[in-house]
Design an enzyme around this catalytic site. Sequence first.
Site, PDB file in Angstrom:
ATOM      1  N   LYS A   1     -60.836  34.192  59.814  1.00 52.65           N
ATOM      2  CA  LYS A   1     -59.218  34.004  58.663  1.00 52.65           C
ATOM      3  C   LYS A   1     -58.673  34.867  58.745  1.00 52.65           C
ATOM      4  O   LYS A   1     -56.781  35.202  58.731  1.00 52.65           O
ATOM      5  CB  LYS A   1     -59.900  33.279  57.972  1.00 52.65           C
ATOM      6  CG  LYS A   1     -60.958  32.071  58.367  1.00 52.65           C
ATOM      7  CD  LYS A   1     -61.362  30.990  56.799  1.00 52.65           C
ATOM      8  CE  LYS A   1     -62.176  29.684  57.461  1.00 52.65           C
ATOM      9  NZ  LYS A   1     -63.395  29.694  56.620  1.00 52.65           N
TER      10      LYS A   1
ATOM     11  N   VAL B   1     -57.701  27.596  59.035  1.00 50.06           N
ATOM     12  CA  VAL B   1     -57.667  28.794  58.030  1.00 50.06           C
ATOM     13  C   VAL B   1     -57.208  27.186  56.981  1.00 50.06           C
ATOM     14  O   VAL B   1     -55.958  27.229  56.514  1.00 50.06           O
ATOM     15  CB  VAL B   1     -55.823  29.309  57.550  1.00 50.06           C
ATOM     16  CG1 VAL B   1     -56.805  30.629  56.053  1.00 50.06           C
ATOM     17  CG2 VAL B   1     -56.472  30.660  58.733  1.00 50.06           C
TER      18      VAL B   1
END
Length: 355
Positions: free
Chosen positions: A228, A156
């Site tokens: 994410k 991420v």
Amino acid sequence: VLVGFGNVARRFVRLLEEKRVPLSLEGLDTRVVGIATRRHGRVLSPGGVDAVMLAGRVESGGAVGPDTDTAGTAATFIREAARRCAAAARQHRLVVVETTTLDIARGQPAIRHVRAALAGGAHVITANKGPVAFAYRALAQAATRADRSFLFEGAVMDGIPIFNLARETLPAATITGFRGVVNSTTNYILTSMENGETFDAALASMQRAGIAEADASFDVDGWDAAAKTAALANVLLGARLTPAGVEREGIRDITADRLDTARAGGRRIKLVASAERSGRQVRARVAPMELPSDDLLAGLDGQQNAIIVQTDVLGEFAVVQRGSGLTQTAYALLADLITVGRRMQRGSAPRRWRR
Ligand SMILES: NC(=O)c1ccc[n+]([C@@H]2O[C@H](COP(=O)([O-])OP(=O)(O)OC[C@H]3O[C@@H](n4cnc5c(N)ncnc54)[C@H](OP(=O)(O)O)[C@@H]3O)[C@@H](O)[C@H]2O)c1
């Protein structure tokens, strides 16, 4: 051992060379002993291979090894690498760097790669969202049982520290939620449409730049942001989510008129990813939201990302990403490698980290 030798892994092997001095100051001397790809061959040599030379060879259309080496799955290759490097594995010196293509439906085969590596006594570092978005808890448990590290900073916001920051710098704090803009392509499209460009033209320019996926729905319909969000919620909030468990709405229906109307009222529309704990449940969501102009997320232009973390003791703090690219993602792998090295030197077993 590199599993996947695409853009990120090739930048990583060059960064290993560029950062040889800081690595040696950390007491680390690295050697690439194996590379597995899907269509560009495989190579395994416990004495070490010239990974930078092989990166150049792949970029000029060649392969890392002969086709005859590509039999079997990458998981088989990892098991073979662990067997041939058994002494290094026993001494906690073997690391598998997983950078294969993300499979948004199941997170495979990356999850199998992580399992095979841990079972073979290797630490695992990955930039692939799949393992964290689909199987974080199980893999973290497997890593603890194996007394090895499982790290994934690059999953991420590229190399911008979010997982490591939360793990290393918030002792005794509880993260209660987060919200952010975590997909560059959709933020670029929304910003470009505000400036008069069409949705299709903005998406095409992200695809040309290699930022957007060839399958546009991955970004535009919010799947990447959902993966994410699941990864962040699983790690920061102790959730047990997969991307399908994240409420999801993309930006396909956002029109230039809607953006103009919002702007006329001093607001901007952003694709916001969020999660919060409510009792024992974690609710996670990706959806376009109209934000007032004084909201930090409303100020993000182009490909910028940010995550605002909510905590019990610090209130809110934000991590903002102004630039992104391969070097940042490769750096995430490098930073994770140094974390593995520091843990080895401390002789500390990686505690399972759970919120
Ligand atoms: N690019 C970025 O800026 C970025 C940022 C954050 C995270 N990530 C994540 O990092 C990972 C790598 O990204 P990338 O841009 O380097 O991708 P990429 O250029 O497409 O490279 C993927 C690599 O994985 C190999 N591969 C795919 N499936 C495999 C399998 N089953 N077994 C063995 N090898 C396999 C491919 O082999 P072949 O080339 O032979 O097909 C290729 O070498 C992805 O999970 C991505 O989501 C990327």
